[in-house]
Scaffold this active site. Structure first.
Site, mmCIF file in Angstrom:
data_model
loop_
_atom_site.group_PDB
_atom_site.id
_atom_site.type_symbol
_atom_site.label_atom_id
_atom_site.label_comp_id
_atom_site.label_asym_id
_atom_site.label_seq_id
_atom_site.Cartn_x
_atom_site.Cartn_y
_atom_site.Cartn_z
ATOM 1 C CE1 TYR A 19 -0.981 10.108 5.265
ATOM 2 C CE2 TYR A 19 1.154 9.825 4.214
ATOM 3 C CZ TYR A 19 -0.035 9.302 4.664
ATOM 4 O OH TYR A 19 -0.296 7.965 4.499
ATOM 5 C CD GLU A 26 -2.825 -0.984 2.511
ATOM 6 O OE1 GLU A 26 -2.543 -0.139 3.379
ATOM 7 O OE2 GLU A 26 -3.761 -1.791 2.638
ATOM 8 C CE1 TYR A 86 2.552 12.021 12.823
ATOM 9 C CE2 TYR A 86 2.980 12.874 10.624
ATOM 10 C CZ TYR A 86 2.141 12.245 11.526
ATOM 11 O OH TYR A 86 0.892 11.841 11.122
ATOM 12 C CB CYS A 94 -1.858 32.572 17.354
ATOM 13 S SG CYS A 94 -2.335 34.057 16.463
ATOM 14 C CD GLU A 95 -0.902 26.972 18.876
ATOM 15 O OE1 GLU A 95 -0.052 26.624 19.721
ATOM 16 O OE2 GLU A 95 -2.125 27.019 19.099
ATOM 17 N NE ARG A 110 5.277 8.695 4.310
ATOM 18 C CZ ARG A 110 4.796 9.399 5.322
ATOM 19 N NH1 ARG A 110 5.028 10.693 5.383
ATOM 20 N NH2 ARG A 110 4.086 8.819 6.263
#
Length: 437
Positions: free
Chosen positions: A395, A299, A338, A365-366, A302
Protein backbone atom coordinates in the site's frame (compact mmCIF):
# COMPACT_ATOMS: atom_id res chain seq x y z
CA UNK A 1 2.65 -19.73 16.68
CA UNK A 2 3.31 -16.77 14.38
CA UNK A 3 4.36 -16.41 10.78
CA UNK A 4 7.93 -15.77 11.98
CA UNK A 5 7.95 -19.19 13.64
CA UNK A 6 7.14 -21.04 10.42
CA UNK A 7 9.43 -19.03 8.15
CA UNK A 8 12.62 -20.87 7.18
CA UNK A 9 15.40 -20.01 9.61
CA UNK A 10 17.80 -17.45 8.16
CA UNK A 11 18.78 -15.63 11.36
CA UNK A 12 20.72 -12.40 11.43
CA UNK A 13 24.23 -12.05 12.76
CA UNK A 14 24.54 -11.60 16.52
CA UNK A 15 26.31 -8.31 15.84
CA UNK A 16 23.32 -6.71 14.21
CA UNK A 17 21.12 -4.35 16.17
CA UNK A 18 18.11 -4.14 13.93
CA UNK A 19 14.71 -4.04 15.56
CA UNK A 20 13.03 -7.46 15.40
CA UNK A 21 10.04 -8.44 13.24
CA UNK A 22 9.91 -5.37 10.98
CA UNK A 23 12.92 -5.74 8.66
CA UNK A 24 13.45 -8.30 5.90
CA UNK A 25 15.48 -11.21 7.19
CA UNK A 26 18.30 -10.36 4.80
CA UNK A 27 18.74 -6.90 6.37
CA UNK A 28 21.77 -6.29 8.58
CA UNK A 29 23.40 -3.30 10.24
CA UNK A 30 27.14 -2.72 10.40
CA UNK A 31 29.44 0.20 11.12
CA UNK A 32 29.08 1.14 7.45
CA UNK A 33 25.29 1.26 7.64
CA UNK A 34 22.32 -0.86 6.63
CA UNK A 35 22.35 -3.51 3.93
CA UNK A 36 19.62 -5.66 2.45
CA UNK A 37 20.13 -8.88 0.50
CA UNK A 38 23.85 -8.24 0.77
CA UNK A 39 23.69 -4.76 -0.83
CA UNK A 40 24.38 -1.56 1.09
CA UNK A 41 21.66 1.05 1.09
CA UNK A 42 24.26 3.63 0.09
CA UNK A 43 24.86 1.67 -3.10
CA UNK A 44 21.13 1.32 -3.71
CA UNK A 45 20.52 5.02 -3.11
CA UNK A 46 23.42 6.01 -5.38
CA UNK A 47 22.36 3.67 -8.17
CA UNK A 48 18.58 4.12 -8.12
CA UNK A 49 18.15 7.48 -6.40
CA UNK A 50 15.77 8.36 -3.58
CA UNK A 51 13.03 7.96 -2.64
CA UNK A 52 13.08 4.32 -3.66
CA UNK A 53 11.06 1.28 -2.67
CA UNK A 54 13.33 -1.72 -2.07
CA UNK A 55 11.68 -5.16 -2.20
CA UNK A 56 13.38 -8.37 -1.04
CA UNK A 57 12.24 -11.18 -3.35
CA UNK A 58 13.44 -13.95 -1.03
CA UNK A 59 11.43 -12.47 1.84
CA UNK A 60 8.28 -12.45 -0.28
CA UNK A 61 8.82 -16.04 -1.35
CA UNK A 62 9.61 -17.18 2.21
CA UNK A 63 6.34 -15.72 3.40
CA UNK A 64 4.45 -17.39 0.56
CA UNK A 65 5.97 -20.73 1.51
CA UNK A 66 5.19 -20.17 5.17
CA UNK A 67 1.54 -19.59 4.29
CA UNK A 68 1.37 -22.81 2.33
CA UNK A 69 2.92 -24.69 5.27
CA UNK A 70 0.60 -23.14 7.85
CA UNK A 71 -2.62 -23.37 5.80
CA UNK A 72 -2.76 -26.78 4.13
CA UNK A 73 -6.11 -27.24 2.44
CA UNK A 74 -6.75 -23.49 2.12
CA UNK A 75 -6.80 -21.68 -1.18
CA UNK A 76 -4.44 -18.71 -0.82
CA UNK A 77 -5.27 -15.73 -3.03
CA UNK A 78 -2.81 -12.85 -3.09
CA UNK A 79 -4.59 -9.52 -2.58
CA UNK A 80 -3.12 -7.72 -5.57
CA UNK A 81 -4.20 -4.26 -4.41
CA UNK A 82 -1.44 -4.35 -1.79
CA UNK A 83 1.27 -4.31 -4.48
CA UNK A 84 0.65 -4.96 -8.15
CA UNK A 85 3.53 -5.16 -10.60
CA UNK A 86 4.59 -7.80 -13.09
CA UNK A 87 7.40 -9.25 -11.01
CA UNK A 88 5.32 -9.72 -7.85
CA UNK A 89 2.40 -11.29 -9.72
CA UNK A 90 4.84 -13.59 -11.50
CA UNK A 91 6.24 -14.67 -8.10
CA UNK A 92 2.72 -15.36 -6.85
CA UNK A 93 1.89 -17.47 -9.89
CA UNK A 94 5.11 -19.44 -9.45
CA UNK A 95 4.28 -20.04 -5.78
CA UNK A 96 0.94 -21.56 -6.80
CA UNK A 97 -1.26 -18.81 -5.37
CA UNK A 98 -4.55 -17.49 -6.67
CA UNK A 99 -4.98 -13.75 -7.23
CA UNK A 100 -7.53 -11.18 -6.12
CA UNK A 101 -7.85 -8.11 -8.38
CA UNK A 102 -10.11 -5.06 -8.15
CA UNK A 103 -9.87 -3.38 -11.54
CA UNK A 104 -9.18 -3.76 -15.23
CA UNK A 105 -5.77 -2.21 -14.58
CA UNK A 106 -4.76 -4.81 -12.01
CA UNK A 107 -6.09 -7.50 -14.33
CA UNK A 108 -4.02 -6.08 -17.19
CA UNK A 109 -0.86 -6.64 -15.15
CA UNK A 110 -1.98 -10.21 -14.40
CA UNK A 111 -2.60 -10.84 -18.11
CA UNK A 112 0.82 -9.43 -18.96
CA UNK A 113 2.49 -12.22 -16.98
CA UNK A 114 0.03 -14.91 -18.06
CA UNK A 115 -1.46 -15.39 -14.60
CA UNK A 116 -3.87 -18.35 -14.91
CA UNK A 117 -7.35 -16.91 -15.42
CA UNK A 118 -9.06 -19.72 -13.48
CA UNK A 119 -7.11 -18.67 -10.36
CA UNK A 120 -8.21 -15.02 -10.52
CA UNK A 121 -11.01 -13.43 -8.47
CA UNK A 122 -12.37 -9.98 -9.36
CA UNK A 123 -13.99 -8.00 -6.61
CA UNK A 124 -14.61 -4.44 -5.41
CA UNK A 125 -17.71 -2.47 -4.56
CA UNK A 126 -17.75 -0.71 -7.96
CA UNK A 127 -16.99 -2.47 -11.23
CA UNK A 128 -16.98 -0.28 -14.30
CA UNK A 129 -17.79 -1.29 -17.86
CA UNK A 130 -14.05 -1.62 -18.46
CA UNK A 131 -13.72 -3.93 -15.44
CA UNK A 132 -16.53 -6.19 -16.69
CA UNK A 133 -15.07 -6.32 -20.20
CA UNK A 134 -11.60 -7.16 -18.91
CA UNK A 135 -12.80 -9.85 -16.52
CA UNK A 136 -15.13 -11.56 -18.98
CA UNK A 137 -12.65 -11.20 -21.82
CA UNK A 138 -9.95 -12.97 -19.81
CA UNK A 139 -12.52 -15.44 -18.42
CA UNK A 140 -11.51 -15.00 -14.79
CA UNK A 141 -12.47 -17.87 -12.52
CA UNK A 142 -14.71 -16.02 -10.06
CA UNK A 143 -16.31 -12.61 -9.66
CA UNK A 144 -17.45 -11.27 -6.28
CA UNK A 145 -20.74 -9.41 -6.67
CA UNK A 146 -21.36 -6.50 -4.32
CA UNK A 147 -24.80 -5.10 -5.19
CA UNK A 148 -28.07 -5.97 -6.92
CA UNK A 149 -27.10 -3.68 -9.79
CA UNK A 150 -23.89 -5.66 -10.28
CA UNK A 151 -25.79 -8.92 -10.32
CA UNK A 152 -28.09 -7.61 -13.03
CA UNK A 153 -25.22 -6.11 -15.05
CA UNK A 154 -23.06 -9.21 -14.89
CA UNK A 155 -26.00 -11.48 -15.63
CA UNK A 156 -26.72 -9.57 -18.83
CA UNK A 157 -23.07 -9.62 -19.94
CA UNK A 158 -21.95 -13.15 -19.10
CA UNK A 159 -21.59 -15.29 -22.23
CA UNK A 160 -21.57 -18.58 -20.34
CA UNK A 161 -22.25 -19.46 -16.70
CA UNK A 162 -19.93 -17.23 -14.67
CA UNK A 163 -18.97 -18.42 -11.21
CA UNK A 164 -19.73 -15.75 -8.61
CA UNK A 165 -19.36 -15.19 -4.89
CA UNK A 166 -21.65 -12.86 -2.94
CA UNK A 167 -19.92 -10.44 -0.60
CA UNK A 168 -21.68 -10.55 2.76
CA UNK A 169 -21.12 -8.18 5.68
CA UNK A 170 -21.34 -10.38 8.80
CA UNK A 171 -21.80 -7.65 11.41
CA UNK A 172 -18.43 -8.36 13.02
CA UNK A 173 -16.34 -5.47 14.33
CA UNK A 174 -12.67 -6.22 13.65
CA UNK A 175 -11.56 -3.36 15.96
CA UNK A 176 -9.43 -1.66 13.34
CA UNK A 177 -9.27 1.88 11.95
CA UNK A 178 -12.69 3.01 10.71
CA UNK A 179 -11.30 3.65 7.22
CA UNK A 180 -10.40 -0.04 6.82
CA UNK A 181 -13.24 -1.65 8.79
CA UNK A 182 -15.50 -3.55 6.37
CA UNK A 183 -17.25 -6.12 8.54
CA UNK A 184 -19.90 -3.85 10.06
CA UNK A 185 -23.08 -2.44 8.55
CA UNK A 186 -23.54 1.07 7.17
CA UNK A 187 -20.50 1.03 4.91
CA UNK A 188 -20.09 0.62 1.20
CA UNK A 189 -19.07 -3.03 0.91
CA UNK A 190 -21.28 -6.05 0.48
CA UNK A 191 -24.74 -7.11 1.62
CA UNK A 192 -25.58 -7.07 5.33
CA UNK A 193 -26.59 -10.52 6.55
CA UNK A 194 -30.21 -9.48 7.02
CA UNK A 195 -30.45 -8.53 3.30
CA UNK A 196 -28.08 -11.05 1.75
CA UNK A 197 -30.77 -13.60 0.90
CA UNK A 198 -32.15 -11.09 -1.60
CA UNK A 199 -28.79 -11.18 -3.36
CA UNK A 200 -28.84 -14.99 -3.38
CA UNK A 201 -32.25 -15.00 -5.02
CA UNK A 202 -31.11 -12.41 -7.56
CA UNK A 203 -28.07 -14.47 -8.57
CA UNK A 204 -30.08 -17.67 -8.85
CA UNK A 205 -32.54 -15.86 -11.13
CA UNK A 206 -29.75 -15.10 -13.63
CA UNK A 207 -29.15 -18.01 -16.03
CA UNK A 208 -25.72 -16.61 -16.89
CA UNK A 209 -24.47 -16.81 -13.29
CA UNK A 210 -23.50 -19.75 -11.10
CA UNK A 211 -23.46 -19.13 -7.36
CA UNK A 212 -20.25 -20.66 -6.03
CA UNK A 213 -20.01 -19.34 -2.48
CA UNK A 214 -19.70 -16.37 -0.16
CA UNK A 215 -17.06 -13.71 0.31
CA UNK A 216 -16.58 -12.18 3.75
CA UNK A 217 -13.93 -9.53 4.44
CA UNK A 218 -14.19 -7.86 7.85
CA UNK A 219 -11.39 -5.32 7.34
CA UNK A 220 -7.66 -4.77 7.15
CA UNK A 221 -5.16 -5.02 9.99
CA UNK A 222 -7.43 -7.39 11.95
CA UNK A 223 -5.45 -8.88 14.84
CA UNK A 224 -8.08 -10.98 16.61
CA UNK A 225 -8.51 -14.60 15.52
CA UNK A 226 -11.80 -14.60 17.45
CA UNK A 227 -13.22 -12.03 15.01
CA UNK A 228 -12.49 -14.37 12.09
CA UNK A 229 -14.03 -17.31 13.99
CA UNK A 230 -17.24 -15.38 14.60
CA UNK A 231 -17.45 -14.24 10.98
CA UNK A 232 -16.80 -17.77 9.71
CA UNK A 233 -19.53 -19.26 11.93
CA UNK A 234 -22.04 -16.68 10.75
CA UNK A 235 -21.17 -17.36 7.12
CA UNK A 236 -21.61 -21.13 7.51
CA UNK A 237 -24.91 -20.57 9.29
CA UNK A 238 -26.00 -18.43 6.34
CA UNK A 239 -24.96 -21.19 3.94
CA UNK A 240 -27.33 -23.41 5.93
CA UNK A 241 -30.14 -20.91 5.50
CA UNK A 242 -29.48 -20.79 1.75
CA UNK A 243 -29.75 -24.58 1.59
CA UNK A 244 -32.99 -24.55 3.54
CA UNK A 245 -34.57 -21.84 1.39
CA UNK A 246 -33.19 -22.66 -2.06
CA UNK A 247 -32.08 -26.27 -1.85
CA UNK A 248 -28.47 -25.63 -2.90
CA UNK A 249 -25.25 -26.11 -0.94
CA UNK A 250 -22.50 -23.55 -1.46
CA UNK A 251 -19.03 -25.05 -1.42
CA UNK A 252 -16.64 -22.08 -1.00
CA UNK A 253 -16.05 -19.36 1.59
CA UNK A 254 -13.55 -16.51 1.23
CA UNK A 255 -12.48 -14.94 4.54
CA UNK A 256 -10.12 -12.08 3.54
CA UNK A 257 -6.78 -11.19 5.15
CA UNK A 258 -5.25 -10.08 8.48
CA UNK A 259 -2.80 -7.77 10.31
CA UNK A 260 0.99 -7.43 10.24
CA UNK A 261 3.29 -5.65 12.73
CA UNK A 262 4.60 -2.24 11.69
CA UNK A 263 6.56 -1.38 14.83
CA UNK A 264 8.90 -3.36 17.09
CA UNK A 265 6.99 -5.04 19.88
CA UNK A 266 3.72 -5.31 17.97
CA UNK A 267 2.40 -8.85 18.08
CA UNK A 268 2.58 -10.82 14.87
CA UNK A 269 -0.63 -12.49 13.75
CA UNK A 270 -1.07 -16.07 14.98
CA UNK A 271 -1.34 -17.69 11.58
CA UNK A 272 -1.17 -21.30 12.74
CA UNK A 273 -3.71 -20.60 15.47
CA UNK A 274 -5.90 -18.90 12.90
CA UNK A 275 -5.80 -21.94 10.62
CA UNK A 276 -6.69 -24.32 13.43
CA UNK A 277 -9.39 -22.24 15.10
CA UNK A 278 -11.15 -21.13 11.92
CA UNK A 279 -11.20 -24.66 10.53
CA UNK A 280 -12.62 -25.99 13.79
CA UNK A 281 -15.30 -23.27 13.80
CA UNK A 282 -16.22 -23.94 10.18
CA UNK A 283 -16.17 -27.74 10.46
CA UNK A 284 -18.13 -27.81 13.73
CA UNK A 285 -20.80 -25.36 12.50
CA UNK A 286 -21.13 -27.20 9.19
CA UNK A 287 -21.44 -30.60 10.91
CA UNK A 288 -24.06 -29.24 13.30
CA UNK A 289 -26.12 -28.08 10.32
CA UNK A 290 -25.55 -31.24 8.30
CA UNK A 291 -23.47 -29.40 5.69
CA UNK A 292 -20.20 -30.32 4.01
CA UNK A 293 -17.42 -27.97 5.16
CA UNK A 294 -16.81 -25.35 2.45
CA UNK A 295 -13.46 -24.84 0.74
CA UNK A 296 -11.78 -21.95 2.56
CA UNK A 297 -9.96 -19.11 0.82
CA UNK A 298 -7.78 -16.53 2.55
CA UNK A 299 -6.56 -13.33 0.87
CA UNK A 300 -3.23 -12.17 2.32
CA UNK A 301 -1.60 -9.24 0.59
CA UNK A 302 0.04 -7.04 3.18
CA UNK A 303 1.25 -10.13 5.07
CA UNK A 304 3.23 -11.31 2.05
CA UNK A 305 4.87 -8.09 0.89
CA UNK A 306 4.77 -5.43 3.63
CA UNK A 307 7.72 -6.64 5.68
CA UNK A 308 9.69 -7.46 2.53
CA UNK A 309 9.87 -3.77 1.62
CA UNK A 310 11.78 -0.76 2.87
CA UNK A 311 11.74 2.81 1.56
CA UNK A 312 14.94 4.82 1.25
CA UNK A 313 14.88 8.61 1.63
CA UNK A 314 17.59 11.24 1.64
CA UNK A 315 17.53 13.99 4.25
CA UNK A 316 17.19 17.41 2.63
CA UNK A 317 17.07 19.66 5.66
CA UNK A 318 16.92 19.53 9.46
CA UNK A 319 14.95 22.27 11.17
CA UNK A 320 14.60 21.96 14.92
CA UNK A 321 12.79 18.69 15.62
CA UNK A 322 11.78 18.24 11.96
CA UNK A 323 13.87 16.08 9.66
CA UNK A 324 12.65 16.73 6.11
CA UNK A 325 13.26 14.20 3.33
CA UNK A 326 12.90 14.08 -0.43
CA UNK A 327 9.66 12.06 -0.39
CA UNK A 328 6.46 12.20 1.61
CA UNK A 329 2.75 11.64 1.23
CA UNK A 330 3.09 11.08 -2.53
CA UNK A 331 4.93 7.82 -1.82
CA UNK A 332 3.42 6.99 1.60
CA UNK A 333 -0.21 7.98 2.06
CA UNK A 334 -0.85 5.62 4.96
CA UNK A 335 0.29 8.03 7.67
CA UNK A 336 -2.10 10.70 6.38
CA UNK A 337 -4.99 8.31 5.63
CA UNK A 338 -4.93 6.10 8.70
CA UNK A 339 -2.53 7.69 11.15
CA UNK A 340 -0.20 4.76 10.48
CA UNK A 341 3.01 4.75 12.51
CA UNK A 342 6.47 3.80 11.28
CA UNK A 343 9.98 3.19 12.49
CA UNK A 344 12.71 5.29 10.81
CA UNK A 345 16.39 4.41 10.95
CA UNK A 346 19.58 6.19 9.98
CA UNK A 347 20.71 3.77 7.30
CA UNK A 348 23.63 5.18 5.34
CA UNK A 349 26.11 5.26 8.21
CA UNK A 350 26.44 4.51 11.91
CA UNK A 351 26.51 7.17 14.59
CA UNK A 352 27.59 7.39 18.22
CA UNK A 353 25.63 10.60 18.78
CA UNK A 354 22.85 10.48 21.39
CA UNK A 355 19.35 9.86 20.14
CA UNK A 356 16.73 12.57 20.07
CA UNK A 357 13.02 12.52 19.29
CA UNK A 358 12.07 14.02 15.94
CA UNK A 359 9.37 13.98 13.29
CA UNK A 360 10.32 12.86 9.79
CA UNK A 361 8.33 14.99 7.37
CA UNK A 362 7.88 15.14 3.62
CA UNK A 363 8.35 17.73 0.89
CA UNK A 364 4.70 18.44 0.06
CA UNK A 365 2.66 21.54 0.72
CA UNK A 366 0.55 20.00 3.47
CA UNK A 367 1.00 20.27 7.23
CA UNK A 368 -0.16 16.64 7.36
CA UNK A 369 2.69 15.46 5.15
CA UNK A 370 4.38 13.53 7.93
CA UNK A 371 6.06 10.15 7.46
CA UNK A 372 6.66 9.39 11.14
CA UNK A 373 6.29 11.28 14.41
CA UNK A 374 8.14 10.79 17.68
CA UNK A 375 10.93 8.65 16.23
CA UNK A 376 14.44 8.41 17.63
CA UNK A 377 17.31 9.43 15.35
CA UNK A 378 20.91 10.37 16.17
CA UNK A 379 21.31 14.02 17.08
CA UNK A 380 23.88 14.45 14.30
CA UNK A 381 21.50 13.50 11.46
CA UNK A 382 22.06 15.98 8.66
CA UNK A 383 21.32 16.82 5.05
CA UNK A 384 22.53 14.08 2.73
CA UNK A 385 21.95 11.22 5.18
CA UNK A 386 20.07 8.17 3.94
CA UNK A 387 17.12 7.05 6.07
CA UNK A 388 15.25 3.75 5.82
CA UNK A 389 11.62 3.05 6.71
CA UNK A 390 10.68 -0.64 7.03
CA UNK A 391 7.35 -2.38 6.39
CA UNK A 392 6.63 -0.37 3.26
CA UNK A 393 6.11 -3.16 0.74
CA UNK A 394 2.30 -2.92 0.86
CA UNK A 395 0.00 0.00 0.00
CA UNK A 396 2.84 2.41 -0.74
CA UNK A 397 3.44 1.96 -4.46
CA UNK A 398 -0.30 1.19 -4.78
CA UNK A 399 -1.36 4.49 -3.17
CA UNK A 400 1.41 6.66 -4.63
CA UNK A 401 0.40 9.89 -6.36
CA UNK A 402 1.85 12.82 -8.32
CA UNK A 403 0.93 15.48 -5.77
CA UNK A 404 2.90 18.66 -6.52
CA UNK A 405 3.79 16.92 -9.81
CA UNK A 406 6.37 14.83 -7.97
CA UNK A 407 7.37 11.70 -9.86
CA UNK A 408 6.68 8.33 -8.26
CA UNK A 409 9.61 6.24 -6.96
CA UNK A 410 10.92 3.03 -8.50
CA UNK A 411 10.51 -0.43 -7.05
CA UNK A 412 13.90 -2.11 -6.85
CA UNK A 413 14.00 -5.87 -6.41
CA UNK A 414 16.94 -7.30 -4.46
CA UNK A 415 18.09 -10.88 -4.11
CA UNK A 416 21.42 -12.58 -3.31
CA UNK A 417 23.54 -9.47 -3.81
CA UNK A 418 21.78 -8.40 -7.01
CA UNK A 419 19.47 -5.43 -7.53
CA UNK A 420 17.26 -4.69 -10.51
CA UNK A 421 14.42 -2.27 -11.21
CA UNK A 422 10.99 -3.91 -11.14
CA UNK A 423 9.16 -0.64 -11.78
CA UNK A 424 11.25 2.25 -13.11
CA UNK A 425 11.23 5.71 -11.60
CA UNK A 426 8.62 7.98 -13.15
CA UNK A 427 9.96 10.98 -15.06
CA UNK A 428 8.71 14.45 -15.88
CA UNK A 429 8.39 13.26 -19.47
CA UNK A 430 5.89 10.65 -18.21
CA UNK A 431 3.88 13.43 -16.57
CA UNK A 432 3.92 15.57 -19.71
CA UNK A 433 2.93 12.63 -21.92
CA UNK A 434 -0.49 12.58 -20.24
CA UNK A 435 -0.94 16.37 -20.28
CA UNK A 436 -2.29 16.91 -23.79
CA UNK A 437 -3.85 20.34 -23.21
Amino acid sequence: MTLTDVLPSMGRSLQTKLEPDVWPRSASATAEGLSIAGISVNELAARFGTPAYILDEDEVRRRCQAYRAALPGFEIAYAGKSLTCRAVLRWMAEEGFSLDVCSAGELAVARAVGFPAERILLHGNVKTTEDWKAALGYEVGRIVVDSLDEIEQLGSLARHPQRVLIRVTPGVDGHTHKAIATGVENQKFGFPLRKAMTAVSAVLAQPGLRLDGLHCHIGSQIKSVASFELAARRMVEFIGQIRDQHGIVLRSLDLGGHAVPYLPGEQEFDLVGYAQRVQVAVNYTAATLGLPAPQLTIEPGRALVANAGITLYRVVTVKGSYVAVDGGMSDNMRASLYGARYLVRLAGRSSTAPLRTVSVVGRHCEAGDVIATDVSLPADVHAGDVLAVPVTGAYHHSLASNYNQVCRPPIVGVRDGWARPLVRRETEEDLMARDVG
